[in-house]
Each structure stands twice: as C-alpha cells, then as structure tokens.
Scaffold this active site. Structure first.
Site, short mmCIF file in Angstrom:
data_model
loop_
_atom_site.label_atom_id
_atom_site.label_comp_id
_atom_site.label_asym_id
_atom_site.label_seq_id
_atom_site.Cartn_x
_atom_site.Cartn_y
_atom_site.Cartn_z
N CYS A 18 19.28 23.61 30.02
CA CYS A 18 18.99 23.70 31.46
C CYS A 18 18.00 24.81 31.80
O CYS A 18 17.49 24.86 32.92
CB CYS A 18 20.28 23.88 32.26
SG CYS A 18 21.12 25.46 32.02
N HIS A 43 25.95 37.93 42.41
CA HIS A 43 25.71 36.50 42.20
C HIS A 43 25.33 36.27 40.74
O HIS A 43 24.40 36.89 40.22
CB HIS A 43 24.58 36.04 43.12
CG HIS A 43 24.14 34.64 42.89
ND1 HIS A 43 24.89 33.55 43.27
CD2 HIS A 43 23.01 34.14 42.32
CE1 HIS A 43 24.23 32.45 42.96
NE2 HIS A 43 23.10 32.78 42.37
N HIS A 63 25.92 29.21 39.19
CA HIS A 63 26.78 28.13 39.68
C HIS A 63 27.54 27.51 38.52
O HIS A 63 27.10 27.58 37.37
CB HIS A 63 25.93 27.07 40.39
CG HIS A 63 25.30 27.58 41.62
ND1 HIS A 63 24.07 28.19 41.62
CD2 HIS A 63 25.73 27.60 42.91
CE1 HIS A 63 23.77 28.57 42.86
NE2 HIS A 63 24.76 28.22 43.66
N ASP A 102 30.04 18.46 25.59
CA ASP A 102 31.24 18.48 24.76
C ASP A 102 31.78 19.91 24.69
O ASP A 102 31.56 20.63 23.73
CB ASP A 102 30.92 17.96 23.35
CG ASP A 102 32.15 17.82 22.49
OD1 ASP A 102 33.26 17.71 23.04
OD2 ASP A 102 32.00 17.84 21.25
N ARG A 154 30.05 23.73 32.93
CA ARG A 154 28.84 24.49 32.56
C ARG A 154 28.65 25.58 33.59
O ARG A 154 28.36 25.30 34.75
CB ARG A 154 27.60 23.59 32.51
CG ARG A 154 26.31 24.38 32.25
CD ARG A 154 25.11 23.47 32.08
NE ARG A 154 24.85 22.65 33.24
CZ ARG A 154 23.94 22.93 34.19
NH1 ARG A 154 23.22 24.02 34.12
NH2 ARG A 154 23.77 22.10 35.21
N CYS A 189 26.22 27.89 34.75
CA CYS A 189 24.77 28.07 34.68
C CYS A 189 24.48 29.45 35.28
O CYS A 189 24.55 29.64 36.50
CB CYS A 189 24.09 26.95 35.48
SG CYS A 189 22.31 26.99 35.41
#
Length: 131
Positions: free
Chosen positions: A66, A100, A103, A111, A117, A119
């Site tokens: 990502c 912060h 997300h 998997d 996840r 991120c």
C-alpha cells in the site's frame, strides 16, 4: 496502559519536525512510499515518534504493497480507534499522546491472524531494533 502525554502545540513543535507535526498533530498523511520504514523488516519495536510509546512489534508487520508500513495488530492498549470524520474509515491514534498514526482496514483479504491492516504513516513511528 500507556502513560498519558499532554503538550501544547508549541511544545509539540519544539520536539517534532514540521512534517511530523503535520501528520501526528494535524492528522495529515505522508506521501505513499516515502518512508524507509515501509520496507524495514528487522526485528524490533515500532514506537510513537511523538512520545516514544511502544505501538507495534515487528512480528506483526507485513508487506501490503500500500505504500505505508502495515501491521495486523498493535500492542495491547497502545492504540485507540476512532470513527473517521469521512464516515468510511477508522482512524488509529497513539493512546498515550493522541498522535495520529493512520487508519485500520478490515476484510481486505490479507492472510493475517486478525484480517486487519493498520496502515500507518511511517513518519509517525520510530523503530528500535531488537525485541
């Protein structure tokens, strides 16, 4: 549970770079692929760049593709979840200082043991090698 860290914006600006302040304190997002931590897979612990609270073990990090460091779970009590103002995502912050991080997404088909996840903006993290 993490010890609470409270500082004024002026105090945060004194200890964070301008980009760290923008992301951690103003809920910004770093450019994808810009953090060297995205491709770091050494053994160690990822801590909050603002207050030093341990957030993630390296054993929970995975390659998501990502453009940001991805983890499937945080350390117990270290991360707080909030509904994002956009109504679609869940924001994650450091429980200790409220910084912060990024997300959390669920059900993307990775998997992982949690099917999540996290991120995370790499600039929100500090890596300490060894566990």
């Amino acid at each position: 549970m993490a010890t609470k860290v409270e500082k004024s914006d002026q105090e945060w600006r004194a200890v964070l770079s301008p980009e760290q302040f923008r992301v951690l304190r103003q809920k910004g997002t770093e450019y994808p692929g810009s953090s060297p931590l995205d491709k770091t897979y050494d053994d160690g612990v990822y801590e909050c760049a603002g207050c030093g609270t341990p957030l993630y073990k390296s054993t929970t990090k995975f390659k998501s593709g990502c453009g940001w460091p991805a983890f499937y779970e945080g350390l117990p009590g270290a991360i707080t979840r909030h509904p994002d103002p956009d109504g679609r995502r869940i924001e994650i912050t450091c429980t200790a200082c409220g910084g912060h991080l990024g997300h959390v997404f669920k059900g993307e088909g990775f998997d992982t043991p949690t099917d999540e996840r996290h991120c995370v903006n790499g600039i929100s993290l500090k890596f300490t090698s060894g566990e």
